[in-house]
Design a protein around this motif. Structure first.
Motif, PDB file in Angstrom:
ATOM      1  N   UNK A  39       0.821  -1.217   0.000  1.00 15.07           N
ATOM      2  CA  UNK A  39       0.000   0.000   0.000  1.00 15.07           C
ATOM      3  C   UNK A  39       0.851   1.262   0.000  1.00 15.07           C
ATOM      4  N   UNK A  40       1.917   1.273  -0.820  1.00 12.12           N
ATOM      5  CA  UNK A  40       2.803   2.435  -0.859  1.00 12.12           C
ATOM      6  C   UNK A  40       2.605   3.299  -2.103  1.00 12.12           C
ATOM      7  N   UNK A  41       1.875   2.811  -3.093  1.00 10.49           N
ATOM      8  CA  UNK A  41       1.678   3.559  -4.325  1.00 10.49           C
ATOM      9  C   UNK A  41       2.909   3.510  -5.218  1.00 10.49           C
ATOM     10  N   UNK A  42       2.728   3.872  -6.464  1.00 12.70           N
ATOM     11  CA  UNK A  42       3.823   3.865  -7.434  1.00 12.70           C
ATOM     12  C   UNK A  42       3.450   4.778  -8.598  1.00 12.70           C
ATOM     13  N   UNK A  43       4.442   5.092  -9.410  1.00  7.73           N
ATOM     14  CA  UNK A  43       4.223   5.853 -10.635  1.00  7.73           C
ATOM     15  C   UNK A  43       4.771   5.019 -11.783  1.00  7.73           C
ATOM     16  N   UNK A  44       3.957   4.816 -12.810  1.00  3.68           N
ATOM     17  CA  UNK A  44       4.339   4.050 -14.000  1.00  3.68           C
ATOM     18  C   UNK A  44       4.337   4.991 -15.189  1.00  3.68           C
ATOM     19  N   UNK A  45       5.398   4.928 -15.995  1.00  3.49           N
ATOM     20  CA  UNK A  45       5.532   5.819 -17.149  1.00  3.49           C
ATOM     21  C   UNK A  45       5.605   5.001 -18.430  1.00  3.49           C
ATOM     22  N   UNK A  85      -2.534  10.624 -20.744  1.00  6.20           N
ATOM     23  CA  UNK A  85      -1.193  10.971 -20.322  1.00  6.20           C
ATOM     24  C   UNK A  85      -0.256   9.787 -20.452  1.00  6.20           C
ATOM     25  N   UNK A  86       1.006  10.008 -20.128  1.00 10.40           N
ATOM     26  CA  UNK A  86       2.023   8.965 -20.217  1.00 10.40           C
ATOM     27  C   UNK A  86       2.305   8.334 -18.863  1.00 10.40           C
ATOM     28  N   UNK A  87       1.681   8.829 -17.796  1.00 10.99           N
ATOM     29  CA  UNK A  87       1.936   8.271 -16.466  1.00 10.99           C
ATOM     30  C   UNK A  87       0.646   7.873 -15.766  1.00 10.99           C
ATOM     31  N   UNK A  88       0.793   6.905 -14.892  1.00 12.52           N
ATOM     32  CA  UNK A  88      -0.271   6.490 -13.981  1.00 12.52           C
ATOM     33  C   UNK A  88       0.332   6.511 -12.590  1.00 12.52           C
ATOM     34  N   UNK A 117       6.821   0.176 -20.173  1.00 14.29           N
ATOM     35  CA  UNK A 117       6.239   0.776 -18.988  1.00 14.29           C
ATOM     36  C   UNK A 117       7.251   0.612 -17.873  1.00 14.29           C
ATOM     37  N   UNK A 118       7.582   1.720 -17.216  1.00 15.30           N
ATOM     38  CA  UNK A 118       8.621   1.710 -16.193  1.00 15.30           C
ATOM     39  C   UNK A 118       8.053   2.169 -14.863  1.00 15.30           C
ATOM     40  N   UNK A 119       8.339   1.403 -13.812  1.00 18.14           N
ATOM     41  CA  UNK A 119       7.947   1.749 -12.450  1.00 18.14           C
ATOM     42  C   UNK A 119       9.027   2.656 -11.856  1.00 18.14           C
TER      43      UNK A 119
END
Length: 146
Positions: A39-45, A85-88, A117-119
């Motif tokens: 439950x820390x979250x992340x950003x994917x590009x 967009x390019x990120x989630x 897709x990169x974390x």
């Protein structure tokens, strides 16, 4: 003996975080399955490139929806929308440990054939290329990054 899904419907790259995946000419689209526990979250590009070496790499602003859940089968997927967009960015919540991001081959710019897709965190990314243009026995599938 009938052919199973691998080679008929999908090709899979289990360790696909930051890996170029061939799309145009190989499959109609790719489904990225992402997971980061805790439950820390992340950003994917999401990016696109002309070849597997990353020539002309650029962000691909093609994500307008994605789905999240805990990733352990205990809950249904929640559809999430955003401006293309390019990120989630997944929230620091157990209900967003897992994310699925789908990219259609038609989303790529002219002359571009690869996506990745990169974390930005420690998220695991698996790529499932789907709707293969040529069905083959698994041993005869091309490498997804070639």
């Amino acid at each position: 003996m009938s052919q199973k899904a691998l080679g008929r419907l999908v090709n899979i790259t289990p360790a696909a975080d930051g890996v170029w995946i061939a799309l145009k000419g190989a499959a109609a689209g790719v489904t990225f399955s992402c997971f980061l526990t805790g439950a820390v979250g992340d950003v994917y590009t999401l990016q696109e490139a002309k070849d597997s070496a990353g020539t002309g790499a650029q962000n691909l602003a093609a994500i307008s929806e994605y789905h999240t859940n805990t990733g352990n089968g205990s809950d249904a997927w929640t559809r999430r929308t955003q401006a293309a967009g390019a990120t989630v960015t997944t929230a620091a919540s157990a209900t967003q440990n897992a994310a699925v991001i789908e990219v259609e081959g038609t989303s790529l710019s002219d002359g571009y054939r690869y996506v990745k897709l990169t974390s930005t965190g420690a998220g695991a990314v698996t790529a499932l290329t789907r709707d293969l243009t040529a069905q083959r026995a698994p041993a005869n599938l091309p490498a997804t990054g070639a």
